[in-house]
Write a protein that holds these residues in place. Structure first.
Motif, PDB file in Angstrom:
ATOM      1  N   LYS A  67      53.945  22.356  95.874  1.00  0.00           N
ATOM      2  CA  LYS A  67      53.056  21.759  94.866  1.00  0.00           C
ATOM      3  C   LYS A  67      53.870  21.234  93.686  1.00  0.00           C
ATOM      4  N   SER A  81      42.054  20.595  90.678  1.00  0.00           N
ATOM      5  CA  SER A  81      41.045  20.806  91.722  1.00  0.00           C
ATOM      6  C   SER A  81      41.701  21.086  93.080  1.00  0.00           C
ATOM      7  N   ARG A  82      42.998  20.871  93.184  1.00  0.00           N
ATOM      8  CA  ARG A  82      43.710  21.108  94.457  1.00  0.00           C
ATOM      9  C   ARG A  82      44.481  22.421  94.416  1.00  0.00           C
ATOM     10  N   ASP A  83      43.927  23.364  93.719  1.00  0.00           N
ATOM     11  CA  ASP A  83      44.488  24.716  93.663  1.00  0.00           C
ATOM     12  C   ASP A  83      45.924  24.735  93.113  1.00  0.00           C
ATOM     13  N   ARG A 131      48.214  25.737  89.996  1.00  0.00           N
ATOM     14  CA  ARG A 131      48.154  26.558  88.776  1.00  0.00           C
ATOM     15  C   ARG A 131      48.725  25.735  87.620  1.00  0.00           C
TER      16      ARG A 131
END
Lengths: 244, 217
Positions: free
Chosen positions: A3, A88-90, A92
């Protein structure tokens, strides 16, 4: 980690879209204007003066790029609400900050490599001397810019762009001049127990001496790691408390 | 359960901050111990009060540009007499000194002009400033000796102290011309003090200097 890397890649793509590459052209133009009017001091043009001027220009150009990128991105993303697409895509908040920092750090790194190559090239044409040591200066400037970007990212996670730029400039000023501000005699080294930025100032050994050693380079990297860790930790803590 | 997780995350954050802070100051100590000879940040120490350390190169550049502008302006517009006209440029010369404290010619010219046309103590002050910022410069020691000799009652103790340092082997000279001039000034001081042996040695050193006037040693 994926991410963080994805966010960093997005930051790099955005920098390319915003035509940050043009700063390399501006840097080259500045050098080209400066070189013919370098001082001779009556004893022939000194290549050390060229190196010193080049490092100063490199630092200023890198600082402008760093501040322009780091002070604007988070406030703009929050204001335009595009940051919600990321969360919204997890993702943090600390991952978002770290990825943002990493992308900007990479952009400045690429720009500095271009600056250094250009400086070495113009130096070779002007003085018939390949000044590879300028890469040592570029590396130190890159590390310092990493710290400046981390600080600006931390501040911009809760403040606007203008405030962040002013705060970052104050951070850079104090980080380099606290020895004078505390009126510590010039004969003494900066106290190691006060965190500062002067460890990254390698102008003298690069421009006038024979550069710095591997142990010194490693200690710069450790100072950098300490700063980055603390600033991103602080940024994460501040951003997590912010009501978006 | 959630409260416990949050508490342990906070504790991990504090531990990480302590470890990172220790890394930061510890590696600063390591960097200090392995800094290249002469340190890495003397520019910052010198000018930190007024500007950021990295601007040193740009300040040097600005100082050189100002200095280079003085020369054509002086010769094209004021060149009739150094004594009458140079005062016009002293503010610019002062700015050159402020921008680049290692620009020795700015002290050398300004100290002499001020001592001759304003006051010897003021000229001496500029000469002292030149030495403070360039302790290894032979020309700055010669500059001090020259100005101090202009005083109504010269302080021969201080003059001889500076002249003795000035003829030392560790002094640096920007050019043979500077060295020739400096040795002549020191000779005058040793002559006044009656040390003819040193005067003879200095004359021999002057004679041994290469004809090329501009190359540094």
């Amino acid at each position: 980690m994926n991410k963080i890397l994805a966010i960093a890649a997005a930051v790099i793509a955005d920098a390319v879209r915003r035509k940050v590459v043009w700063i390399v052209v501006v840097f080259g133009a500045l050098l080209a204007i400066a070189v013919p009017s370098l001082p001779s001091y009556g004893v022939g043009v000194v290549s050390a003066v060229y190196r010193e001027v080049s490092i100063a220009l490199m630092w200023v150009a890198a600082l402008v790029v760093s501040l322009a990128l780091s002070a604007t991105r988070i406030p703009a993303e929050v204001e335009h609400r595009t940051v919600f697409n990321v969360f919204s895509r997890d993702v943090r908040r600390w991952q978002y900050l770290t990825g943002t920092w990493l992308g900007m750090f990479a952009v400045v790194g690429v720009a500095l490599v271009a600056f250094a190559l250009m400086t070495i090239g113009i130096g070779a044409l002007q003085y018939q001397e390949f000044m590879w040591r300028l890469f040592e200066a570029a590396f130190a400037v890159w590390l310092e810019m990493g710290v400046v970007i981390a600080f600006t990212v931390m501040i911009s996670s809760v403040m606007g762009a203008v405030t962040s730029v002013v705060a970052a400039l104050a951070f850079v000023f104090v980080g380099h001049s606290y020895v004078s501000l505390l009126q510590i005699p010039e004969t003494q080294r900066a106290p190691w127990w006060i965190p500062g930025l002067d460890v990254f100032n390698v102008i003298n050994p690069v421009a006038h001496g024979t550069g710095y050693g591997l142990v010194y380079a490693a200690s710069m990297v450790l100072v950098f790691a300490g700063w980055i860790g603390l600033l991103l930790l602080g940024g994460g803590a501040l951003f997590s408390r912010r009501d978006l | 359960m959630i409260a416990r997780t949050s508490q342990s995350a906070r504790l991990a954050g504090v531990v990480a901050a302590v470890v990172l802070a220790a890394t930061l100051v510890g590696s600063q100590a390591l960097a200090g111990a392995h800094a290249p000879a002469g340190g890495v940040a003397s520019t910052g120490k010198l000018v930190g009060q007024t500007s950021s350390a990295y601007l040193g190169g740009l300040r040097t550049f600005a100082a050189a540009v100002l200095w280079n502008r003085i020369d054509p302006q002086f010769h094209q517009y004021y060149g009739a007499s150094f004594d009458e006209s140079f005062g016009t440029f002293t503010p610019t010369v002062r700015m050159v000194q402020a921008l680049d404290p290692q620009f020795i010619q700015a002290y050398y010219v300004a100290a002499y002009w001020i001592a001759r046309h304003k006051s010897v103590p003021e000229g001496l002050q500029i000469a002292e400033e030149g030495i403070d910022n360039n302790p290894q410069s032979g020309l700055m020691r010669a500059n001090y000796v020259q100005i101090a000799l202009l005083a109504e009652t010269p302080d021969m103790t201080e003059i001889m102290k500076q002249a003795t340092i000035g003829i030392g082997a560790d002094m640096q000279w920007a050019s043979h011309a500077d060295e020739f001039e400096g040795l002549g000034i020191f000779s005058a001081a040793f002559n006044i003090s009656g040390d003819t042996a040193t005067v003879a040695k200095l004359k021999a050193r002057q004679a041994a200097l290469p004809d090329d006037p501009v190359s540094p040693e």
